[in-house]
Design a protein around this motif. Structure first.
Motif, PDB file in Angstrom:
ATOM      1  N   GLY A  60      29.720  45.034  40.710  1.00 56.30           N
ATOM      2  CA  GLY A  60      31.151  44.794  40.885  1.00 56.30           C
ATOM      3  C   GLY A  60      31.481  44.131  42.202  1.00 56.30           C
ATOM      4  N   ASP A  81      35.236  38.487  46.895  1.00 58.68           N
ATOM      5  CA  ASP A  81      35.894  39.770  46.627  1.00 58.68           C
ATOM      6  C   ASP A  81      36.497  40.329  47.912  1.00 58.68           C
ATOM      7  OD1 ASP A  81      35.037  40.010  43.836  1.00 58.68           O
ATOM      8  OD2 ASP A  81      33.035  40.249  44.690  1.00 58.68           O
ATOM      9  N   PRO A 105      43.645  37.158  44.512  1.00 58.06           N
ATOM     10  CA  PRO A 105      43.461  38.528  45.013  1.00 58.06           C
ATOM     11  C   PRO A 105      42.101  38.725  45.677  1.00 58.06           C
ATOM     12  CG  PRO A 105      43.229  38.463  42.634  1.00 58.06           C
ATOM     13  CD  PRO A 105      43.694  37.105  43.045  1.00 58.06           C
ATOM     14  N   HIS A 126      33.793  48.699  48.042  1.00 54.51           N
ATOM     15  CA  HIS A 126      33.997  49.142  46.663  1.00 54.51           C
ATOM     16  C   HIS A 126      35.297  49.923  46.515  1.00 54.51           C
ATOM     17  CE1 HIS A 126      30.574  48.085  44.126  1.00 54.51           C
ATOM     18  NE2 HIS A 126      29.824  48.157  45.202  1.00 54.51           N
ATOM     19  N   LEU A 176      38.205  47.566  46.675  1.00 59.32           N
ATOM     20  CA  LEU A 176      38.283  46.750  45.464  1.00 59.32           C
ATOM     21  C   LEU A 176      38.833  47.550  44.288  1.00 59.32           C
ATOM     22  CD1 LEU A 176      34.968  44.681  45.612  1.00 59.32           C
ATOM     23  CD2 LEU A 176      37.274  43.744  45.469  1.00 59.32           C
ATOM     24  N   GLU A 177      38.372  48.786  44.153  1.00 59.31           N
ATOM     25  CA  GLU A 177      38.864  49.617  43.058  1.00 59.31           C
ATOM     26  C   GLU A 177      40.354  49.885  43.193  1.00 59.31           C
ATOM     27  OE1 GLU A 177      36.398  53.048  43.302  1.00 59.31           O
ATOM     28  OE2 GLU A 177      34.601  52.002  42.564  1.00 59.31           O
ATOM     29  N   THR A 178      40.799  50.103  44.423  1.00 65.23           N
ATOM     30  CA  THR A 178      42.231  50.330  44.640  1.00 65.23           C
ATOM     31  C   THR A 178      43.033  49.098  44.285  1.00 65.23           C
ATOM     32  OG1 THR A 178      41.766  51.918  46.412  1.00 65.23           O
ATOM     33  CG2 THR A 178      43.965  50.934  46.386  1.00 65.23           C
ATOM     34  N   ARG A 179      42.549  47.919  44.699  1.00 68.72           N
ATOM     35  CA  ARG A 179      43.275  46.688  44.407  1.00 68.72           C
ATOM     36  C   ARG A 179      43.302  46.425  42.905  1.00 68.72           C
ATOM     37  NH1 ARG A 179      45.331  42.225  46.553  1.00 68.72           N
ATOM     38  NH2 ARG A 179      44.966  42.949  48.671  1.00 68.72           N
ATOM     39  N   ARG A 180      42.182  46.624  42.228  1.00 69.40           N
ATOM     40  CA  ARG A 180      42.144  46.366  40.787  1.00 69.40           C
ATOM     41  C   ARG A 180      43.003  47.350  40.013  1.00 69.40           C
ATOM     42  NH1 ARG A 180      35.651  45.432  41.284  1.00 69.40           N
ATOM     43  NH2 ARG A 180      35.738  43.215  41.860  1.00 69.40           N
ATOM     44  N   ALA A 181      43.055  48.587  40.513  1.00 72.08           N
ATOM     45  CA  ALA A 181      43.880  49.595  39.843  1.00 72.08           C
ATOM     46  C   ALA A 181      45.365  49.286  40.017  1.00 72.08           C
ATOM     47  CB  ALA A 181      43.568  50.980  40.388  1.00 72.08           C
TER      48      ALA A 181
END
Length: 397
Positions: free
Chosen positions: A25, A116, A139, A388, A391-396
């Motif tokens: 990811g 990313d 993003p 990571h 990134l997970e926060t931004r994608r969520a």
């Protein structure tokens, strides 16, 4: 208060998680910095870039102005280096045009690479990188790397105000010491949730025994690894050497570094009659550390000093000023003295030269602590884990 680093066991668990494939990811990371001359931040960026590349992450190093010794190191590690062409000369119409062209090039490069994460190091990298990242209009996670205190940086009020605005659009701030993180929180008003402390890392080679450089002297050897800049407080080290000479305790000071203060320091050493050897800048300093009876860093301001870290890894006794993150490194493992105090520096040096057992015990304690807390794998793991999470926060969202 900003939290100190997590225990080593937690970092070990994170590393094991990485080895089980947590890198999935994280495709591409861009690291932005002003230049690649010899320096602590440049060395840490180089280590991070190389290790990310080894873990299968695509890494690009974006350099605002000029390359340097670390450029070839990065290229040999398979890391692409992009020289953007910003100028550092006095301002004028031609320089404005050049910098605007370089800025457009940066925005275009970000659009092409679509990283990313954009991790911008130091003040100029953060200020320019934040604007470019937002103009790129896709993003990405923007991380600001704080490597030192602002005593000798961005002191003017309007600069601080601008930096606060830029920090608001930054996803996270990484500080290399608790002291640096606290300043970001208190002075800049960065929320504690947006600040992490990740100590610098040392490669395994820093702990290897090195062949000592030959320094032709019968006196104790005091080594200082630092760029020859006023913020490093080297004039106080030369003053301390003068005091020791007047007390019948001469020493040979070896200055490993280069910079604008060289001429002034040479004149000061000559006037005091002290033995100061100017050996220039060296990317590898292990041989000089190996020949040192005492390593000294008299800085007036620091983040987390690579020079002190490397001396600790080499098991050398250290005298350093109690500024920035240096007490985090040396508390109970070295001699800490006030900044801008040549008398205290002289006393600290004499104390270690006079007591070899104390010097050896402090050096051993520093080496053991560095081995546990300044591990390169831990440093890289913590960066990857942070990337990571962001990134997970931004994608969520």
């Amino acid at each position: 208060m900003t939290q100190a680093r997590s225990p080593a066991s937690s970092a070990t668990n994170e590393r094991l998680a990485m080895q089980r494939g947590e890198n999935a990811g994280l495709r591409c990371v861009a690291l932005l910095i002003g230049q690649l001359e010899v320096g602590g931040t440049e060395k840490q960026l180089c280590l991070l870039a190389r290790e990310l590349r080894l873990r299968g992450v695509e890494v690009h190093v974006l350099v605002l102005s000029r390359g340097g010794p670390y450029e070839q190191t990065l290229r040999e590690a398979g890391v692409e280096v992009h020289l953007l062409g910003f100028g550092r000369e006095p301002s004028g119409p031609s320089m404005l045009k050049r910098n605007l062209t370089a800025f457009v090039r940066l925005v275009g490069l970000l659009r092409d690479l679509r990283p990313d994460v954009l991790h911008a190091f130091l003040h100029e990298g953060h200020m320019i990188g934040a604007v470019a990242a937002r103009l790129a209009r896709f993003p990405l996670v923007l991380v600001a790397g704080r490597r030192g205190l602002r005593d000798f940086e961005q002191g003017r009020g309007w600069v601080l105000a601008l930096e606060r605005v830029v920090t608001r659009v930054t996803d996270h701030v990484v500080a290399n010491a608790v002291a640096v993180a606290e300043e970001a929180r208190v002075v800049e008003g960065v929320p504690a949730r947006k600040v992490s402390v990740i100590y610098n890392g040392l490669p395994a080679s820093a702990f290897h025994e090195a062949e000592p450089e030959c320094v032709d002297t019968s006196w104790p050897v005091v080594v200082c690894v630092a760029n020859l800049r006023s913020v490093k407080g080297l004039q106080f080290l030369v003053d301390a050497a003068g005091m020791l000479l007047r007390r019948g305790r001469p020493c040979t000071v070896v200055l490993v570094g280069e910079g604008a203060e060289r001429g002034r320091l040479e004149a000061q050493a000559s006037a005091l009659g002290v033995d100061v050897r100017f050996v220039g800048a060296h990317a590898e300093t292990a041989g000089f550390l190996a020949c040192a009876d005492v390593v000294v860093l008299p800085s007036l301001s620091e983040g987390l000093s690579n020079a002190v870290m490397e001396a600790m890894a080499a098991g050398r006794p250290v005298v350093a000023t109690s500024v920035g993150g240096t007490p985090e490194l040396l508390e109970g493992r070295g001699v800490l003295v006030p900044a801008a105090d040549p008398v205290a520096l002289a006393e600290g040096i004499a104390r270690l030269v006079d007591d070899p057992d104390l010097a050896a015990s402090l050096g051993a304690a520093a080496r053991a602590w560095a081995g546990k807390n300044l591990n390169l794998d831990v440093m890289v793991d913590e960066h990857v884990h942070l990337y990571h999470r962001l990134l997970e926060t931004r994608r969520a969202g």
